[in-house]
Scaffold this active site. Sequence first.
Site, PDB file in Angstrom:
ATOM      1  N   GLU A  45      -6.487   4.828   8.386  1.00  0.00           N
ATOM      2  CA  GLU A  45      -6.230   6.244   8.101  1.00  0.00           C
ATOM      3  C   GLU A  45      -7.469   6.916   7.488  1.00  0.00           C
ATOM      4  OE1 GLU A  45      -1.618   4.915   7.579  1.00  0.00           O
ATOM      5  OE2 GLU A  45      -2.806   5.355   5.807  1.00  0.00           O
ATOM      6  N   GLY A  89       2.877  -1.229   4.197  1.00  0.00           N
ATOM      7  CA  GLY A  89       2.904   0.193   3.869  1.00  0.00           C
ATOM      8  C   GLY A  89       4.306   0.630   3.473  1.00  0.00           C
ATOM      9  N   GLY A  90       5.007   1.243   4.401  1.00  0.00           N
ATOM     10  CA  GLY A  90       6.313   1.827   4.116  1.00  0.00           C
ATOM     11  C   GLY A  90       7.268   0.922   3.372  1.00  0.00           C
ATOM     12  N   GLU A 121      -4.989  -4.603  11.153  1.00  0.00           N
ATOM     13  CA  GLU A 121      -3.917  -3.625  11.286  1.00  0.00           C
ATOM     14  C   GLU A 121      -4.077  -2.867  12.601  1.00  0.00           C
ATOM     15  OE1 GLU A 121      -4.031  -1.146   7.641  1.00  0.00           O
ATOM     16  OE2 GLU A 121      -2.396  -2.467   7.088  1.00  0.00           O
ATOM     17  N   HIS A 133      -9.533   1.474   5.570  1.00  0.00           N
ATOM     18  CA  HIS A 133      -8.186   1.563   6.160  1.00  0.00           C
ATOM     19  C   HIS A 133      -8.263   2.514   7.358  1.00  0.00           C
ATOM     20  CE1 HIS A 133      -3.956   2.481   6.712  1.00  0.00           C
ATOM     21  NE2 HIS A 133      -3.690   1.412   6.011  1.00  0.00           N
ATOM     22  N   SER A 191       3.783  -2.210  10.348  1.00  0.00           N
ATOM     23  CA  SER A 191       5.253  -2.289  10.461  1.00  0.00           C
ATOM     24  C   SER A 191       5.831  -3.631  10.043  1.00  0.00           C
ATOM     25  CB  SER A 191       5.680  -1.929  11.896  1.00  0.00           C
ATOM     26  OG  SER A 191       5.384  -0.578  12.151  1.00  0.00           O
ATOM     27  N   GLY A 228       3.112   2.278  10.821  1.00  0.00           N
ATOM     28  CA  GLY A 228       4.072   3.367  10.613  1.00  0.00           C
ATOM     29  C   GLY A 228       4.924   3.685  11.816  1.00  0.00           C
ATOM     30  N   ASN A 270       0.846  -1.186   0.000  1.00  0.00           N
ATOM     31  CA  ASN A 270       0.000   0.000   0.000  1.00  0.00           C
ATOM     32  C   ASN A 270       0.890   1.248   0.000  1.00  0.00           C
ATOM     33  OD1 ASN A 270      -1.833   2.052   0.414  1.00  0.00           O
ATOM     34  ND2 ASN A 270      -2.332   1.481   2.526  1.00  0.00           N
ATOM     35  N   TRP A 271       0.964   1.907  -1.131  1.00  0.00           N
ATOM     36  CA  TRP A 271       1.819   3.080  -1.264  1.00  0.00           C
ATOM     37  C   TRP A 271       1.300   4.266  -0.448  1.00  0.00           C
ATOM     38  CZ3 TRP A 271       3.013   3.546  -7.282  1.00  0.00           C
ATOM     39  CH2 TRP A 271       3.790   2.445  -7.657  1.00  0.00           C
ATOM     40  N   LYS A 272       0.057   4.225  -0.030  1.00  0.00           N
ATOM     41  CA  LYS A 272      -0.599   5.333   0.661  1.00  0.00           C
ATOM     42  C   LYS A 272      -0.477   6.596  -0.223  1.00  0.00           C
ATOM     43  CE  LYS A 272      -0.070   3.063   5.075  1.00  0.00           C
ATOM     44  NZ  LYS A 272       0.163   3.165   6.528  1.00  0.00           N
TER      45      LYS A 272
HETATM   46  O1  LIG Z   1      -1.604  -0.370   4.694  1.00  0.00           O
HETATM   47  C1  LIG Z   1      -0.566  -0.610   5.315  1.00  0.00           C
HETATM   48  C2  LIG Z   1      -0.549  -0.480   6.780  1.00  0.00           C
HETATM   49  O2  LIG Z   1      -1.143   0.733   7.148  1.00  0.00           O
HETATM   50  C3  LIG Z   1       0.804  -0.676   7.410  1.00  0.00           C
HETATM   51  O3  LIG Z   1       1.656   0.403   7.118  1.00  0.00           O
HETATM   52  P1  LIG Z   1       3.211   0.248   7.583  1.00  0.00           P
HETATM   53  O4  LIG Z   1       3.710  -1.041   6.966  1.00  0.00           O
HETATM   54  O5  LIG Z   1       3.890   1.467   7.034  1.00  0.00           O
HETATM   55  O6  LIG Z   1       3.194   0.172   9.097  1.00  0.00           O
END
Ligand SMILES: O=C[C@H](O)COP(=O)(O)O
Length: 248
Positions: A97, A228-229, A163, A95, A207, A169, A9-11
């Site tokens: 967020e 994510g990241g 999650e 999600h 994470s 994050g 997920n690039w967000k």
């Molecule tokens: O969509 C992905 C999740 O929000 C996890 O994000 P993260 O891997 O940066 O903690």
Amino acid sequence: MDSKLVIGNWKMNGRTAANQALVAGMLADADINRAGVGIAAPDIYLSQLATMLQGSQIAVAAQDASRFAADGAFTGETSAAMLADIGCRYVLVGHSERRQYFAEDNAALSAKLQAVVAAGMVPVLCVGETLAQREAGQVEAVIGQQLEALAAINGQHYVVAYEPVWAIGTGKVATIEQIDEVHKQIRAVVLQCYGASDSIRVLYGGSVKADNADAILSLASVGGALVGGASLEVNGFGKICQAAKKLI
Ligand SMILES: O=C[C@H](O)COP(=O)(O)O
């Protein structure tokens, strides 16, 4: 037997040139360029992503879909039908967020889930508790309430992603015991209440990195990862996808 599902997920990240380089690297990595891997880019880059992934086994995913299914006067929205039109296979719904910043409640999420299924895609319903809710012993109640949105698509094909908000994050990944406990609760609830089959996948997100992916994905209760990241860098994402090759 399938491998475990990994969705990156690039967000709200990306630019055309950087996306080109990142996706080219992913296509060149056999651990990533295979069935069971998806990439969720911002809507504005989904056509670029779909074009680059054409002919590969990597699935295109969206990070959200409008709760309005029909075309019309919904300025700024992207409908599920539009996402399907450009080749999306998965759509993240709810999600944390989006729940946090856009006040997405179960009524809105139910409409989104129905629109995604009606458009022929697989929704990924994201659930998870905050640190305050965990410390108050409310995990089971919070997750159960969030899963109630699935009643709108009872018996359809969907994925759930657990999650824990406090692990997103932060680098503070949930323990193996915490992950296993909540994943088993989610599986029990969806099998009992929402028409899921034994093939239901429950992804873990929060994470996930190259150095913890193997332990997390080795859990039988974990059907994959929502990353994510770490999905913004080829080598780390490739190691996570390599760990996910375990059969489920
Ligand atoms: O969509 C992905 C999740 O929000 C996890 O994000 P993260 O891997 O940066 O903690």
